[in-house]
Each structure stands twice: as structure tokens, then as C-alpha cells.
Design an enzyme around this catalytic site. Structure first.
Site, PDB file in Angstrom:
ATOM      1  N   ILE A   1      -8.079 -10.781  13.325  1.00 43.32           N
ATOM      2  CA  ILE A   1      -7.391 -10.779  12.047  1.00 43.32           C
ATOM      3  C   ILE A   1      -6.145 -11.644  12.130  1.00 43.32           C
ATOM      4  O   ILE A   1      -5.603 -11.870  13.212  1.00 43.32           O
ATOM      5  CB  ILE A   1      -7.014  -9.343  11.615  1.00 43.32           C
ATOM      6  CG1 ILE A   1      -6.138  -8.672  12.689  1.00 43.32           C
ATOM      7  CG2 ILE A   1      -8.247  -8.515  11.378  1.00 43.32           C
ATOM      8  CD1 ILE A   1      -5.704  -7.288  12.332  1.00 43.32           C
TER       9      ILE A   1
ATOM     10  N   TYR B   1      -1.072   1.455  11.870  1.00 48.27           N
ATOM     11  CA  TYR B   1      -2.037   0.685  12.645  1.00 48.27           C
ATOM     12  C   TYR B   1      -2.417   1.479  13.892  1.00 48.27           C
ATOM     13  O   TYR B   1      -1.571   2.151  14.494  1.00 48.27           O
ATOM     14  CB  TYR B   1      -1.415  -0.652  13.061  1.00 48.27           C
ATOM     15  CG  TYR B   1      -2.439  -1.721  13.402  1.00 48.27           C
ATOM     16  CD1 TYR B   1      -2.913  -2.583  12.419  1.00 48.27           C
ATOM     17  CD2 TYR B   1      -2.936  -1.860  14.698  1.00 48.27           C
ATOM     18  CE1 TYR B   1      -3.845  -3.562  12.712  1.00 48.27           C
ATOM     19  CE2 TYR B   1      -3.878  -2.829  14.992  1.00 48.27           C
ATOM     20  CZ  TYR B   1      -4.323  -3.672  14.012  1.00 48.27           C
ATOM     21  OH  TYR B   1      -5.250  -4.639  14.299  1.00 48.27           O
TER      22      TYR B   1
ATOM     23  N   HIS C   1      -8.140  -7.811  21.111  1.00 43.49           N
ATOM     24  CA  HIS C   1      -9.271  -7.115  20.495  1.00 43.49           C
ATOM     25  C   HIS C   1      -9.289  -7.325  18.988  1.00 43.49           C
ATOM     26  O   HIS C   1     -10.336  -7.601  18.396  1.00 43.49           O
ATOM     27  CB  HIS C   1      -9.211  -5.627  20.816  1.00 43.49           C
ATOM     28  CG  HIS C   1     -10.362  -4.828  20.284  1.00 43.49           C
ATOM     29  ND1 HIS C   1     -10.428  -4.405  18.977  1.00 43.49           N
ATOM     30  CD2 HIS C   1     -11.502  -4.386  20.881  1.00 43.49           C
ATOM     31  CE1 HIS C   1     -11.553  -3.727  18.792  1.00 43.49           C
ATOM     32  NE2 HIS C   1     -12.223  -3.695  19.931  1.00 43.49           N
ATOM     33  N   ASP C   2      -8.121  -7.199  18.371  1.00 41.38           N
ATOM     34  CA  ASP C   2      -8.030  -7.343  16.920  1.00 41.38           C
ATOM     35  C   ASP C   2      -7.424  -8.676  16.491  1.00 41.38           C
ATOM     36  O   ASP C   2      -7.207  -8.894  15.297  1.00 41.38           O
ATOM     37  CB  ASP C   2      -7.170  -6.221  16.330  1.00 41.38           C
ATOM     38  CG  ASP C   2      -7.825  -4.854  16.426  1.00 41.38           C
ATOM     39  OD1 ASP C   2      -8.977  -4.777  16.893  1.00 41.38           O
ATOM     40  OD2 ASP C   2      -7.181  -3.861  16.041  1.00 41.38           O
ATOM     41  N   THR C   3      -7.151  -9.538  17.461  1.00 41.55           N
ATOM     42  CA  THR C   3      -6.474 -10.799  17.141  1.00 41.55           C
ATOM     43  C   THR C   3      -7.220 -11.970  17.771  1.00 41.55           C
ATOM     44  O   THR C   3      -8.440 -12.005  17.749  1.00 41.55           O
ATOM     45  CB  THR C   3      -5.001 -10.739  17.592  1.00 41.55           C
ATOM     46  OG1 THR C   3      -4.938 -10.346  18.973  1.00 41.55           O
ATOM     47  CG2 THR C   3      -4.214  -9.743  16.758  1.00 41.55           C
TER      48      THR C   3
END
Length: 467
Positions: A22, A178, A234-236
Site C-alpha cells: 500500500i 492499524y 508485508h504491507d508496503t
């Protein structure tokens, strides 16, 4: 063509859609790696207590830092990793052992993934040993530091079933909340032989503790470090990871409290992002314990996550767990450590066809090469009966017998145990609120968590929860 050894008839090759980078901009979670921060949620809990240093044959401190879900070529394109490769050895044939994340974390500390082929809740029974048993048998200090874990030994949030992850204020945007910490990236807490022993569980600490231990020069000899879900990629993205490394790891390489003259730092990934290729991950051996004449070189030896176990075992003359660390195909010791310890590797390197496929299967066991550790009081019959051979139960569509929460929780350094909940499992989500002496507690819906245990945790922490 590479050779694949399969157990069962099902091999999952499709990549799940769980990973989705993201658009977020990196912001330091603390003023420096040596600084505590409210962004880490958990309070500093005093310095860790370690026994006297035990000298190893090649190094005296071993630190693993795990990044998430990245193909080898993607990591190799990162300016941060390119710079770091000049300060250590690049292992360019290093492999994760399976997919997805959690089984790899289990394998790295327990020598197997115990039938798991997903990221669900598991607890591995007390009868099963880990690297902790081997280290403690030789009086070698150990610790694990988990970024954004709210309290030491954290296992669940509260009676509203937030689950085993932790959701807090979004410190990057200051808007909303988050989930920065997830249990599946904390391998040791999954083992009851750690989570169900208070003195061990409380050695799994948060990053405020890390800052405190670092300043006090109390970092243990063996360490497992997990960044949060944005800093580990993981999210980036790999560029976000590079920013975190520039903030966190680069300065620590110059800090003698972290990187002594006898420290080896393993910077690696849990697995590839792409499941349809073999599971080769970009891995560096850094630190002043790596011989200086090897800096900037590449080692093409075939290594796996089990090599991190066998390397530590060889360095300190430990026993073995008798699992992947004893597998003659998978347990090559890092070459510079093998040279210092007299260990003989298997000769597999480069693009050898003998490198097995590492996707959803487990490679067949080869002859064991060192004595197997058996803890006092261990029921060896139970060990044999639990999982007599490496197998991926998930791939076979079979239930894993270790997927029910045993009801272990901690608050303020005290263990709370309650009967497991019959609620089963489900994915966790929700918002976090409330606080206790050792950090914030979340609320929401979780996965297989014990209502009674988390209720006791909430009451002990002084959290008032209203249905």
C-alpha cells in the site's frame, strides 16, 4: 529441472492475494533505534537479565532480522540492500522452506513447520523443543524483539476477542488505527514450551525493551527480531523497507552494544512473494563477526532457514532438534562458520539440480548428523506419535491437531491460564482501546482465542469492557 520431494498429493502453487503493498510514506517510529517511543505502545520493562557470555567458535552473538514476502530480484534492486551487501556476505542461494509466512517462522526456531501450510492460529505442544532448549542447555542467553508487540509475552488482547494480533493508533497518518503486530511473525510464542513458561515468555520483548537493553549493553547472545507490518515490507514495498533499514539497522552496525567484534547479523526474508518460482530469498550475513576479507563477496552455497539453526548449533557445540536442522540436504552451515567449526557441508551450491523445490511441500529427511537433544522429562513416545514424518496437513486438506488455543495469557509479567474456548477460529479485525500497566489492549473479533483467558487478562489489567 529441480527435484521436488512431496508428501501427499496436493501441491498448492497459486499465490494468495494477502500481500498487497500500500502507498504509505515511511516515518521513523522513534527518534532513533536507541530511543523508546509511544508508537511502540508497550512500556519499557527493565533490562533483560542474561547469564555470563558463552564464547562460540566463530561468533558470540547471533541476530536474525526478518523482512517479508519479497522475491530475490526485487530485494537485489534495493539501494539499501546493495549498500549492505558491501558490508557482509551475500548468500545468493538461500531458500525459505515453504509458504506462507507462519510456517517459515516456526521452521526457523523449531526445525519444522509441523504440518502447517497457512497463517492460522497454532500452538505447538509443550513436548516439542525449540532452539531455546538447545541454548539454555548451554547457558546461552537469548531473546526476541517484536516491534509494536504491546507487552512482553503477549498472547491475546482481551475478552472481546481482538485475537492474537494488535491494533493501535496509526502512527504514520495519525488517522484511524492499524494492525502493526501479528502473532504469526513471532515464531517462538507459538510453542507452548516457550509461551507456557513465564521466564521464557517474558524474554519475548517489545522495541521499547530493545532500546532499553541496547543502552544498557544487555542484548542477549541469540536474538530474533521482527519489524512491524509496514517496516518489514508485508504491507508496503522494498523501498519502504530500505527507508526503515537506513533508520534502524545502518546506525546499529556502528553501535558496539549491538554489533560487537563477534556478532553475526542475518538479514533475511520469510519467503518469496511469488509462489510459482522456487523460494529463493535475498539473505545477507552482516556484522563484525563476519571475516572482513569476505565483505562484499557472494557465497553460492545452498542454505535454508534450517541453516540458521545448524549454524548456531555448530558454533556453540549444541545438540540438534532432530528435524530440518538434522536434514543433510537442508542444513548446510554458513561457510565461514563451517570452516571455523570443522563442519562439512553437502557440496550443493549454485544452480545445482539437487536444490529441491521449496513451495508447499517438505523435503524428505536425510540421515541425521549430530546427537539429538531431548529435554529432561520429555515423553519421546508422544514426540514420535505427534507427527512421525514431515507432512503438510494443510495441503492434504487435513485438520492440524494444534489449532485450539490453550488459554495462555500474560499481564504485568504474570501468567493467566484458562480453559480453551470452543469458539473455533476466524480472522481477526477490529479497533483497539484501553490500557494497562504493560501496554494497550485491543478489542474486536479474533481467531480461536480463549474467552476466559482474555477476560482474566482484561480484569488483571484493569480494563473495563462493556458488551
Amino acid at each position: 529441472m529441480r527435484t521436488a520431494f512431496l508428501f501427499g498429493s496436493t501441491l498448492a502453487l497459486s499465490v494468495p492475494s494477502a500481500f498487497a503493498a500500500i502507498a504509505q510514506s515511511f516515518a521513523p517510529p522513534a527518534a532513533s533505534p536507541e530511543s523508546s517511543s509511544a508508537n511502540y505502545t508497550g512500556q519499557t520493562n527493565g533490562t533483560i537479565s542474561n547469564p555470563a557470555l558463552v564464547a562460540g567458535k566463530a561468533f558470540d552473538r547471533f541476530i536474525q532480522i526478518w523482512i517479508e514476502n519479497t522475491d530475490y530480484d526485487t530485494a537485489a534492486s534495493s539501494a539499501a540492500f546493495q549498500t549492505l551487501s558491501k558490508q557482509g556476505v551475500l548468500f545468493n542461494q538461500f531458500y525459505a522452506v515453504t509458504h506462507p509466512s507462519e510456517p517459515n517462522y516456526l521452521a526457523a526456531v523449531g526445525g519444522d513447520f509441523f504440518g502447517a501450510g497457512d497463517d492460522n492460529f497454532y500452538h505447538i505442544p509443550q513436548n516439542v523443543s525449540t532452539i531455546v532448549d538447545l541454548l539454555e542447555a548451554k547457558n546461552i542467553s537469548w531473546g526476541s524483539y517484536q516491534e509494536n508487540m504491546p507487552s512482553d509475552g503477549f498472547t491475546c488482547a482481551d475478552l472481546l476477542l481482538k485475537g492474537f494480533n494488535f491494533t493501535q493508533k496509526n502512527y504514520l497518518t495519525n488517522q484511524g488505527e492499524y494492525t502493526y503486530y501479528v502473532r504469526k511473525h513471532n515464531g517462538l510464542i507459538v510453542f507452548d514450551s516457550v509461551a507456557n513458561v513465564t521466564s521464557r515468555a517474558l524474554r519475548i520483548r517489545n522495541f521499547n525493551d530493545f532500546a532499553n537493553d541496547l543502552k544498557a549493553n544487555d542484548i542477549p547472545q541469540w536474538n530474533f527480531i521482527t519489524p512491524n507490518l509496514v517496516n518489514d515490507g508485508h504491507d508496503t514495498t522494498i523501498d519502504f523497507v530500505g527507508d526503515w533499514l537506513n533508520y534502524w539497522l545502518f546506525p546499529l552496525l556502528n553501535d558496539p552494544n549491538f554489533n560487537t567484534n563477534r556478532t553475526v547479523i542475518l538479514l533475511t526474508f520469510d519467503e518469496t512473494e511469488t509462489y510459482t518460482i522456487n523460494n529463493r530469498i535475498y539473505t545477507l550475513a552482516l556484522g563484525n563477526g563476519v571475516p572482513r576479507d569476505l565483505w562484499g563477496t557472494t557465497d553460492p552455497t545452498f542454505y535454508t532457514h534450517y541453516s540458521a539453526l545448524s549454524t548456531v548449533e555448530a558454533n556453540w557445540g549444541l545438540g540438534a532438534l532432530g528435524r530440518g536442522d538434522s536434514n543433510a540436504t537442508l542444513n548446510n552451515v554458513f561457510a565461514f562458520v563451517a570452516n571455523a567449526t570443522g563442519w562439512k557441508n553437502n557440496g550443493i551450491s549454485g544452480d545445482s539440480p539437487d536444490i529441491p523445490l521449496h513451495r508447499a511441500e517438505h523435503v524428505r529427511l536425510q540421515p541425521r548428523r549430530r546427537p539429538i537433544f531431548v529435554a529432561p522429562g520429555v515423553d519421546t513416545n508422544l514426540t514420535a506419535a505427534a507427527l512421525p514424518a514431515p507432512v503438510n496437513l494443510t495441503a492434504q486438506g487435513k485438520p492440524n491437531p494444534w489449532g485450539v488455543d490453550p488459554g495462555i495469557a500474560y499481564v504485568n509479567g504474570t501468567q493467566v491460564i484458562s480453559p480453551p474456548s470452543p469458539t473455533g477460529s476466524g480472522s481477526g479485525s477490529g479497533s483497539g482501546s484501553g490500557s494497562g500497566k504493560n501496554g494497550a489492549l485491543g478489542v474486536g473479533v479474533g481467531q480461536g482465542v480463549s474467552v476466559a483467558a482474555c477476560f482474566a487478562l482484561g480484569i488483571a489489567a484493569g480494563v473495563l469492557v462493556v458488551f
